[in-house]
Write an enzyme that holds these catalytic residues in place. Sequence first.
Site, PDB file in Angstrom:
ATOM      1  N   LYS A  10       0.856  -1.206   0.000  1.00  0.00           N
ATOM      2  CA  LYS A  10       0.000   0.000   0.000  1.00  0.00           C
ATOM      3  C   LYS A  10       0.886   1.249   0.000  1.00  0.00           C
ATOM      4  CE  LYS A  10      -3.570  -2.816   2.043  1.00  0.00           C
ATOM      5  NZ  LYS A  10      -4.813  -2.904   2.772  1.00  0.00           N
ATOM      6  N   HIS A  96      -8.372  -3.133  -6.501  1.00  0.00           N
ATOM      7  CA  HIS A  96      -8.388  -3.261  -5.035  1.00  0.00           C
ATOM      8  C   HIS A  96      -9.557  -2.435  -4.485  1.00  0.00           C
ATOM      9  CE1 HIS A  96      -7.205  -3.041  -0.854  1.00  0.00           C
ATOM     10  NE2 HIS A  96      -6.361  -4.031  -1.086  1.00  0.00           N
ATOM     11  N   GLU A 145     -11.113 -10.473  -1.997  1.00  0.00           N
ATOM     12  CA  GLU A 145     -10.816  -9.691  -0.799  1.00  0.00           C
ATOM     13  C   GLU A 145     -12.087  -9.019  -0.292  1.00  0.00           C
ATOM     14  OE1 GLU A 145      -6.303  -8.644  -0.664  1.00  0.00           O
ATOM     15  OE2 GLU A 145      -7.499  -6.960  -1.327  1.00  0.00           O
ATOM     16  N   GLY A 151      -7.804  -5.266   6.653  1.00  0.00           N
ATOM     17  CA  GLY A 151      -7.276  -4.396   7.698  1.00  0.00           C
ATOM     18  C   GLY A 151      -8.042  -4.434   9.014  1.00  0.00           C
ATOM     19  N   SER A 183      -6.679  -9.567   6.140  1.00  0.00           N
ATOM     20  CA  SER A 183      -6.229  -9.922   7.497  1.00  0.00           C
ATOM     21  C   SER A 183      -5.541 -11.287   7.570  1.00  0.00           C
ATOM     22  CB  SER A 183      -7.398  -9.857   8.483  1.00  0.00           C
ATOM     23  OG  SER A 183      -7.902  -8.544   8.557  1.00  0.00           O
ATOM     24  N   GLY A 204      -1.632  -7.563   3.188  1.00  0.00           N
ATOM     25  CA  GLY A 204      -1.373  -6.146   3.398  1.00  0.00           C
ATOM     26  C   GLY A 204      -0.538  -5.934   4.641  1.00  0.00           C
TER      27      GLY A 204
HETATM   28  P1  PGA Z   1      -4.714  -6.691   5.035  1.00  0.00           P
HETATM   29  O1  PGA Z   1      -4.858  -6.097   3.547  1.00  0.00           O
HETATM   30  O2  PGA Z   1      -3.868  -7.918   4.941  1.00  0.00           O
HETATM   31  O3  PGA Z   1      -4.047  -5.566   5.806  1.00  0.00           O
HETATM   32  O4  PGA Z   1      -6.093  -6.976   5.522  1.00  0.00           O
HETATM   33  C1  PGA Z   1      -5.034  -6.944   2.457  1.00  0.00           C
HETATM   34  C2  PGA Z   1      -5.150  -6.127   1.218  1.00  0.00           C
HETATM   35  O5  PGA Z   1      -5.750  -5.036   1.285  1.00  0.00           O
HETATM   36  O6  PGA Z   1      -4.644  -6.519   0.151  1.00  0.00           O
END
Ligand code: PGA
Length: 220
Positions: A10, A96, A145, A151, A183, A204
């Site tokens: 990100k 995304h 996702e 997140g 997550s 992420g």
């Molecule tokens: P995360 O994000 O692992 O922090 O949940 C995944 C992503 O947005 O690709």
Amino acid sequence: MRTLIVANWKSYKTTSEAKNWLYQLKMQEVESSSSKEVMLAPSFTLLPYVHSFIEANDMKISVGAQNVSPFAQGAYTGEVAAGQLSEFASFVVIGHSERRSYFSENETMLFNKVKQALQVNLQVIFCVQGKEAQVPDGVKIVAYEPVEAIGTGHPDSPEDAQNVAEEVKNRYKSVETVLYGGSVTADTVRNFTELSDISGVLVGKASLDAKAFIEIINNS
Ligand code: PGA
């Protein structure tokens, strides 16, 4: 089938932070193998550096971008065209949920982005948020996702992930690989990679720390 472990950084990391992370992976000799492919999607600003580091150290990690312009090279201030990316990247993440919600990217725009990427042979990881999503022609890798899992520390259930993966593959014959994202941690990665229709993860938050990401690769 190879398991794909994709780090999505990100809008995080400066060049020195990226160097530190890469150095830790190099020291641990973390690389793609015949059964696992390690992939990293940093910000645009880091792409040249990350690409050179990986090449100079002969590491087997694929480098990609998190976004691409829906237009070819031209007078589009602030955009990065697929042809420019292909100097440094072998893949690009498109669609995304953060792009869709914070930057109003709609289906037409996403389809144009995919078209631009495929024209220069960038591999596309197309993100969908549920089984009803549209997948553009020619996409081979889809990442499921769900928004409520990103997140939040609350991954989706493996059953949901398996169902969506199965349905997407049934509906879109070009899709060969489905990843799960949302997550994922070293403790949960295996719950997803062991599923028959899930072939990897998009990570992420837990990819930002090199040690945590290495653990995810090892546990996948
Ligand atoms: P995360 O994000 O692992 O922090 O949940 C995944 C992503 O947005 O690709």
